[in-house]
Design a protein around this motif. Structure first.
Motif, short mmCIF file in Angstrom:
data_model
loop_
_atom_site.label_atom_id
_atom_site.label_comp_id
_atom_site.label_asym_id
_atom_site.label_seq_id
_atom_site.Cartn_x
_atom_site.Cartn_y
_atom_site.Cartn_z
N TYR A 191 -10.99 -0.32 1.14
CA TYR A 191 -9.62 -0.70 1.51
C TYR A 191 -9.53 -2.20 1.81
O TYR A 191 -8.58 -2.87 1.42
CB TYR A 191 -9.14 0.09 2.72
CG TYR A 191 -8.70 1.50 2.42
CD1 TYR A 191 -8.03 1.83 1.26
CD2 TYR A 191 -8.94 2.51 3.34
CE1 TYR A 191 -7.61 3.12 1.00
CE2 TYR A 191 -8.52 3.82 3.09
CZ TYR A 191 -7.86 4.11 1.92
OH TYR A 191 -7.45 5.40 1.68
N GLU A 192 -10.51 -2.72 2.51
CA GLU A 192 -10.51 -4.14 2.86
C GLU A 192 -10.52 -5.01 1.59
O GLU A 192 -9.77 -5.98 1.48
CB GLU A 192 -11.73 -4.46 3.72
CG GLU A 192 -11.79 -5.89 4.21
CD GLU A 192 -13.00 -6.13 5.09
OE1 GLU A 192 -13.53 -7.25 5.02
OE2 GLU A 192 -13.42 -5.22 5.83
N ILE A 193 -11.33 -4.63 0.63
CA ILE A 193 -11.39 -5.38 -0.63
C ILE A 193 -10.05 -5.29 -1.35
O ILE A 193 -9.49 -6.31 -1.78
CB ILE A 193 -12.52 -4.86 -1.53
CG1 ILE A 193 -13.88 -5.15 -0.90
CG2 ILE A 193 -12.42 -5.47 -2.93
CD1 ILE A 193 -15.03 -4.38 -1.54
N ALA A 228 -13.56 2.26 4.24
CA ALA A 228 -12.97 1.12 4.98
C ALA A 228 -13.24 -0.19 4.25
O ALA A 228 -12.36 -1.04 4.13
CB ALA A 228 -13.50 1.08 6.40
N ALA A 229 -14.45 -0.35 3.75
CA ALA A 229 -14.80 -1.56 3.00
C ALA A 229 -13.99 -1.65 1.71
O ALA A 229 -13.54 -2.72 1.33
CB ALA A 229 -16.30 -1.59 2.70
N ASN A 282 -18.91 -7.09 -4.17
CA ASN A 282 -19.19 -6.63 -2.81
C ASN A 282 -19.68 -5.19 -2.89
O ASN A 282 -18.90 -4.25 -2.79
CB ASN A 282 -17.92 -6.73 -1.96
CG ASN A 282 -18.16 -6.32 -0.53
OD1 ASN A 282 -19.14 -5.68 -0.21
ND2 ASN A 282 -17.23 -6.69 0.33
N ARG A 322 -7.10 -4.62 -0.26
CA ARG A 322 -6.02 -5.31 0.46
C ARG A 322 -6.11 -6.82 0.30
O ARG A 322 -5.12 -7.52 0.49
CB ARG A 322 -6.05 -4.93 1.93
CG ARG A 322 -5.61 -3.52 2.18
CD ARG A 322 -5.78 -3.11 3.63
NE ARG A 322 -5.32 -1.74 3.82
CZ ARG A 322 -5.94 -0.85 4.58
NH1 ARG A 322 -7.03 -1.18 5.26
NH2 ARG A 322 -5.47 0.37 4.69
N SER A 323 -7.28 -7.32 -0.08
CA SER A 323 -7.45 -8.77 -0.23
C SER A 323 -7.15 -9.27 -1.64
O SER A 323 -7.10 -10.48 -1.88
CB SER A 323 -8.87 -9.18 0.16
OG SER A 323 -9.80 -8.75 -0.82
N GLU A 354 0.84 -1.19 0.00
CA GLU A 354 0.00 0.00 0.00
C GLU A 354 0.88 1.24 0.00
O GLU A 354 1.85 1.31 0.74
CB GLU A 354 -0.87 -0.02 1.25
CG GLU A 354 -2.00 0.93 1.21
CD GLU A 354 -2.99 0.65 2.32
OE1 GLU A 354 -3.50 1.63 2.89
OE2 GLU A 354 -3.24 -0.53 2.64
#
Length: 123
Positions: free
Chosen positions: A34-36, A31-32, A66, A38-39, A7
């Motif tokens: 970023y979570e996606i 936040a959601a 998502n 990062r995965s 990142e």
């Protein structure tokens, strides 16, 4: 095993690494998102001819799957890549990057196309 996600903070200032930008979505939940992102795995060395473009395609697919991260969005890969490539080529053809442009623009800002609105927002 996939390599770890790296990142990095960036800005909209034009650099040798950033030719143009294309806005494809309104973010509903950062936040959601970023979570996606990062995965999304880095598949270098695992998948033949894998590169950053393949990573973006997979990221868009995961974001589309998502819906909590984005609001209004254009996430269809063919639509996004075609628009981004056409916009970049238009900027090349108009001499935005070679010092021969005949129109006014801020040389510090990356040219930006809003795919949601279908218009340029930064020349």
């Amino acid at each position: 095993m996939a390599l770890p996600f790296n990142e990095e903070e960036t800005s909209t200032v034009l650099t040798v690494r950033l030719l143009t930008q294309t806005q494809i979505s309104k973010v509903k939940d950062m936040a959601a998102l970023y979570e996606i992102l990062r995965s999304v795995p880095i598949r270098a060395g695992q998948v033949p001819r894998w590169n950053c473009v393949a990573w973006v395609r997979e990221a868009l697919e995961m974001i589309e799957a998502n819906s909590k991260a984005t609001g209004t969005a254009v996430l269809d890969w063919a639509t996004v890549v075609d628009a981004a490539m056409k916009y970049s080529q238009d900027k090349i053809n108009s001499h935005r990057f070679d010092g021969k442009a005949t129109y006014a623009f801020d040389p510090q800002l990356a040219p930006t196309y809003d795919l949601l609105e279908g218009k340029e927002v930064i020349a």
